[in-house]
Design a protein around this motif. Sequence first.
Motif, short mmCIF file in Angstrom:
data_model
loop_
_atom_site.label_atom_id
_atom_site.label_comp_id
_atom_site.label_asym_id
_atom_site.label_seq_id
_atom_site.Cartn_x
_atom_site.Cartn_y
_atom_site.Cartn_z
N GLY A 53 0.83 -1.21 0.00
CA GLY A 53 0.00 0.00 0.00
C GLY A 53 0.87 1.26 0.00
O GLY A 53 2.00 1.25 0.48
N LYS A 54 0.33 2.35 -0.58
CA LYS A 54 1.14 3.57 -0.72
C LYS A 54 0.49 4.78 -0.04
O LYS A 54 0.99 5.89 -0.11
CB LYS A 54 1.31 3.90 -2.21
N VAL A 55 -0.68 4.57 0.61
CA VAL A 55 -1.40 5.70 1.20
C VAL A 55 -0.71 6.18 2.47
O VAL A 55 -0.52 7.37 2.70
CB VAL A 55 -2.87 5.31 1.49
N GLY A 66 5.38 13.99 4.91
CA GLY A 66 5.15 13.45 3.56
C GLY A 66 3.86 12.65 3.48
O GLY A 66 3.45 12.23 2.40
N TYR A 67 3.20 12.41 4.65
CA TYR A 67 1.95 11.65 4.64
C TYR A 67 0.83 12.49 5.24
O TYR A 67 1.08 13.33 6.11
CB TYR A 67 2.12 10.34 5.42
N PRO A 68 -0.42 12.30 4.80
CA PRO A 68 -1.52 13.15 5.27
C PRO A 68 -1.96 12.82 6.70
O PRO A 68 -1.86 11.68 7.15
CB PRO A 68 -2.64 12.84 4.28
N LYS A 69 -2.43 13.85 7.39
CA LYS A 69 -3.02 13.70 8.72
C LYS A 69 -4.43 13.15 8.60
O LYS A 69 -5.03 13.22 7.53
CB LYS A 69 -3.08 15.10 9.37
N ASN A 70 -4.98 12.60 9.69
CA ASN A 70 -6.39 12.19 9.76
C ASN A 70 -6.78 11.09 8.78
O ASN A 70 -7.95 10.94 8.46
CB ASN A 70 -7.33 13.38 9.52
N VAL A 71 -5.82 10.35 8.26
CA VAL A 71 -6.18 9.28 7.33
C VAL A 71 -6.20 7.95 8.06
O VAL A 71 -7.12 7.15 7.94
CB VAL A 71 -5.22 9.26 6.13
#
Length: 338
Positions: A268-270, A306-311
Amino acid sequence: MRRGSIASLLGIGIVAGGIAAAVAVALPWLPTPASREASRIDFEFWFVVIICIVIFAVVIAAILYSVIVFRAAPDDDSDGPPIHGHTGLEIAWTIVPTLLVTAIGISSAIVLSNDDALGKNVLHINVTAQQFAWTFSYPDSKNLTSATLMLPKDRSVLLTFTSKDVIHSFWVPEFGQKQDTVPGLHPTLHITPDRLGTFPVICTELCGLGHATMRTTAIVMSPKAFDKWVAGQSKAVTSPNAGQAGAAVFKNNGCAACHTLTAAGAAGKVGPDLDKLTTYAKQAKQPLAAFVRSSIVDPNAYVQSGYPKNVMPGTFGTSIPKQQLDALVTYLTTNGSK
Ligand code: CUA
């Protein structure tokens, strides 16, 4: 009306109806049903299609016949005869559609009510939708979780939906029904799988960047194989071997949909790359095990750049039993460092 006109109208109608019927039958519009509900929906679909083909044939026959027979000569600028209605025709074109639409309404209502009627010994499954994964839990089996929808054949299954973030939509084409998952609501969907096989589970509502990846599979198995799967999974997640249990917890909760972890074959890349947990822990200035645990239980406390918050769902760490959470942390700290 002359006999020749009736023959022409009939001829055009039969050709037009034949072409429409060939298109309807030759193209695979719908997948082969894998549930009793889908078979009933298919019946309704074809009932309506047949009515449409007949109407199409009648309309095409009238149009083509009129265009050919009543066309004006190039130099004819005169008006046509004044026509003031035709009572018989008007009664016919009111009564026929009324009967057809009523028939469609009644048969649809019967299909819907049969599709919603639960069978005996209902299997309850809670479906959780979140960006961008499906998780299935089995309350009748101590809330066993699975990232794949495992179903026994010929048993009434009631899915109850929960969305953790936005509107998603659950769809298995072979089961013939869709259900939106709306935050704050818990809609249900009744399925009675009647064909063994593996079918795609698709999110069919645009729900964010990873919408297209929000897919998993539904596996319909014999009731015996299903019971065996339940027993095996329950044993795996409660295994005293934390590595084994952790691997099962990782797999069953769909972590692979968002994360990469070579040991689990996940790509996974999310979310953050779990092969780099040691590096991330150093950057966060935390001991590895504590870092992994807090990232699961309180994901927004520290978000890898580099990664989104709240995901990452914050409820995940608190919704699984502590023993499984411990096993997952052990599994990740041992396998998530290169
Ligand atoms: Cu969830 Cu699209």
